[in-house]
Design a protein around this motif. Structure first.
Motif: not given
Lengths: 117, 502
Positions: B144-145, B156-157, B232-234, B238-240
């Protein structure tokens, strides 16, 4: 003894939740640590607190009877939980450091870029 | 022996990836390992299908004492579907993840997720399940990060704190449960619970804590807030991967726990679970309609679709559970593919804001078809797999005389269709607005853009084909799901199988 530890766990949870609700990310992380340790203590308490002998049966004549033996399983579980907690603590501090480097803030209210405008 | 391989193979790859971080063929080794994992899971499924259940005692310690790995039809299907999702994600990542991320352990942590997911599906011991959850979570925190962009760190936080809290709930529940039952083996706990006339009330705190832990992991109402804030950030792949695997593990564990333990107190749990299912479906789908970011719309739909699965669980009939299992498998594949297409749109246009996108059908008709198939499968249009899943669930709901939830599911289906049509119109159909109010912010994640996108195309296309095939040739899959549901409804078989010593 169980009662004292139970009250202590309750206090740890209370202070952990208090820290989680603060605005600073550092305090939030400290809150996570406190709650993590309170949870470890719950596992510890689940085995029962007895003043007793070693928790395994040796080959020697001095075999522990079931009454005087502590339950070894919670001790193994808590060890696992502590190790996992340690790994997470290292990661979360690194994440906080990187976040501070990138944004120069440790105010939770600044964490709104990913929210819907 | 085959049952341990889905856990050991990712571990072996992780050791390899750690030792040879700068090896240039790492993408293809990862793809090969994912293919091997797929092969293993097919063999496991065939073995389980012929024998009913497969188990293994780690270190040969007998059942209630040692750690059990067990696969029944449900978990074998989940292992297979996650292997398919993982394979597609690995193939897609070859040309969509930048070299910097790849050389800093993208594949290492992806396989960490695979190991945790497979382990959770096969665990027969609640503490072992917790450990697999943590393996999966640690890997997902890092992915995530990974890359360290500002949005990613923020996401991530949020993701990290809420998921950690869910782990604490879960492990505190395990502690309390162990204190009362004196065992951690799931079959042993279920057997001891069956010997009681009614569920002892002192067990309720433990089960409530565990339920909340799973509900946070599975993003059920009212515990879903981490998901749309972070998914929706990474990087898109990765989201998939997360959308296909992570929440589904929470739901899988909830189904397993309900079938083994909670159904023995069903007058309390069943209405609660049905309410949560209905609220998840409605709230997820309605919040999605107000979103104008491609991946956020899809993220909110995860919540709604998880609600469908939990609805099948809440009915707790063979038909309902079969529908839930089918829907879970369908959702893992369709959702992953929708996110894979979103990743391609992001790569081409540099933004996923629906308001500024357009003309994608004219420029990339093939990808538009891939999106069409997966999105309308999510919305439940025949002959795609989502139609079969929704049909089974709604039919089971009517048969079980739970008309309220069945009509909620129908009604939510229309809103899902609305959101999918919205994405279709905004991204693929309309003309690109010439002067838009929202400026395009180029947030391209790639440092080197290889022109060749054949791997991306093949992985997304293969998933689209699977969706169509699973809808057209659904009968054997539905039969398999029915068998899986029947064995879930008969926990005594599971208990006897685990506790019998060879």
């Amino acid at each position: 003894m169980e009662l004292v530890i139970a009250i202590f766990i309750g206090l740890l949870y209370a202070s952990g939740v208090y820290l989680l609700l603060r605005r600073s990310i550092v305090k939030l992380i400290l809150g996570v640590f406190v709650i993590s340790n309170a949870t470890n203590l719950i596992i510890f308490l689940s085995g029962g607190i007895t003043r007793s002998g070693v928790s395994f049966i040796g080959d020697e004549a001095e075999k522990a009877s079931l009454e005087t033996m502590t339950d070894p399983l919670p001790q193994a579980l808590i060890l696992t939980a502590i190790v996992i907690g340690l790994g997470i603590a290292a990661y979360i501090l690194a994440l906080k450091y990187k976040y501070f480097e990138t944004t120069g803030t440790h105010d939770l209210d600044q964490l709104s870029k990913t929210d819907q405008k | 022996m085959i049952i341990a391989l889905p856990v050991f193979l990712p571990l072996a790859f992780m050791i390899f990836a750690f030792l040879f971080r700068h090896f240039h063929g790492r993408e293809y080794v990862a793809l090969g390992a994912a293919a091997l994992n797929l092969l293993i899971s097919v063999i496991l499924l065939m073995e389980v299908n012929s024998e009913g259940m497969v188990k293994m005692q780690m270190g040969d310690w007998p059942a209630p004492y040692g750690i059990t790995l067990i696969a029944d039809r449900f978990s074998a299907l989940m292992v297979l579907v996650s292997a398919i999702v993982f394979m597609a994600a690995m193939a897609y990542s070859i040309q969509s993840v930048d070299t910097r991320r790849k050389s800093f352990g993208f594949y290492l942590f992806s396989f960490g997720i695979l190991m945790g997911v497979n382990g959770s599906f096969l665990a027969g011991d609640i503490f072992n399940l917790y450990v697999w959850f943590e393996v999966m979570l640690m890997a997902s925190f890092i992915l995530m990060s990974h890359g360290g962009e500002r949005n990613q760190l923020e996401g991530a936080i949020k993701y990290l704190i809420l998921n950690l809290i869910s782990s604490f709930f879960f492990v505190a529940g395990i502690g309390l449960l162990y204190g009362k039952m004196g065992t951690l083996n799931m079959a042993d706990i279920a057997q001891k619970l069956m010997s009681y006339e009614t569920m002892p009330p002192e067990l309720n705190p433990a089960f409530i804590l565990i339920f909340v832990g799973f509900a946070i992991k599975g993003a059920l109402v009212p515990f879903f807030f981490w998901l749309p804030a972070s998914y929706h950030t990474p990087p898109p792949v990765v989201t998939a991967l997360f959308a296909g695997l992570l929440t589904k593990v929470g739901i899988y564990s909830l189904i397993r726990f309900y079938a083994l333990f909670l159904h023995q107190n069903s007058e309390f749990w069943q209405p609660l679970i049905l309410w949560i299912a209905g609220l998840s479906m409605v709230i997820g789908v309605i919040t999605a309609t107000s979103q104008f970011e491609f991946r956020k719309v899809l993220s909110f739909h995860i919540i709604s679709q998880v609600g469908y699965v939990v609805m099948g669980l809440g009915l707790f009939t063979v038909a309902g559970l079969a529908g839930a299992i089918f829907f879970l498998a369908h959702n893992m594949i369709s959702k992953t593919n929708a996110f894979l297409v979103a990743g391609y749109v992001h790569r081409q246009k540099g933004t996923l804001n629906l308001k500024v996108l357009g003309d994608f059908y004219k420029e990339h008709p093939l990808w538009a078809i891939f999106f069409f198939i997966s999105a309308f499968s999510l919305a439940g249009l025949p002959p795609l797999s989502g139609f079969i899943g929704k049909y089974l669930l709604i039919k089971a709901g009517i048969e079980a005389h739970q008309l309220g939830i069945a009509f909620t599911a129908l009604f939510v289906g229309f809103f899902t269709l609305f959101s999918m049509v919205k994405i279709w119109m905004e991204v693929f159909w309309k003309k690109t607005p010439e002067k838009s109010a929202v400026p395009i912010i180029k947030t391209v994640l790639l440092d080197d853009k290889p022109v060749n996108i054949s791997w991306m195309k093949w992985s997304s296309g293969a998933m689209a084909i699977i969706i169509v095939l699973a809808g057209v040739f659904a009968t054997p899959i539905v039969e398999y799901c029915t068998l899986a549901a029947e064995s879930l409804m008969q926990p005594s078989d599971y208990i006897n199988f685990v506790l019998k010593n060879n």
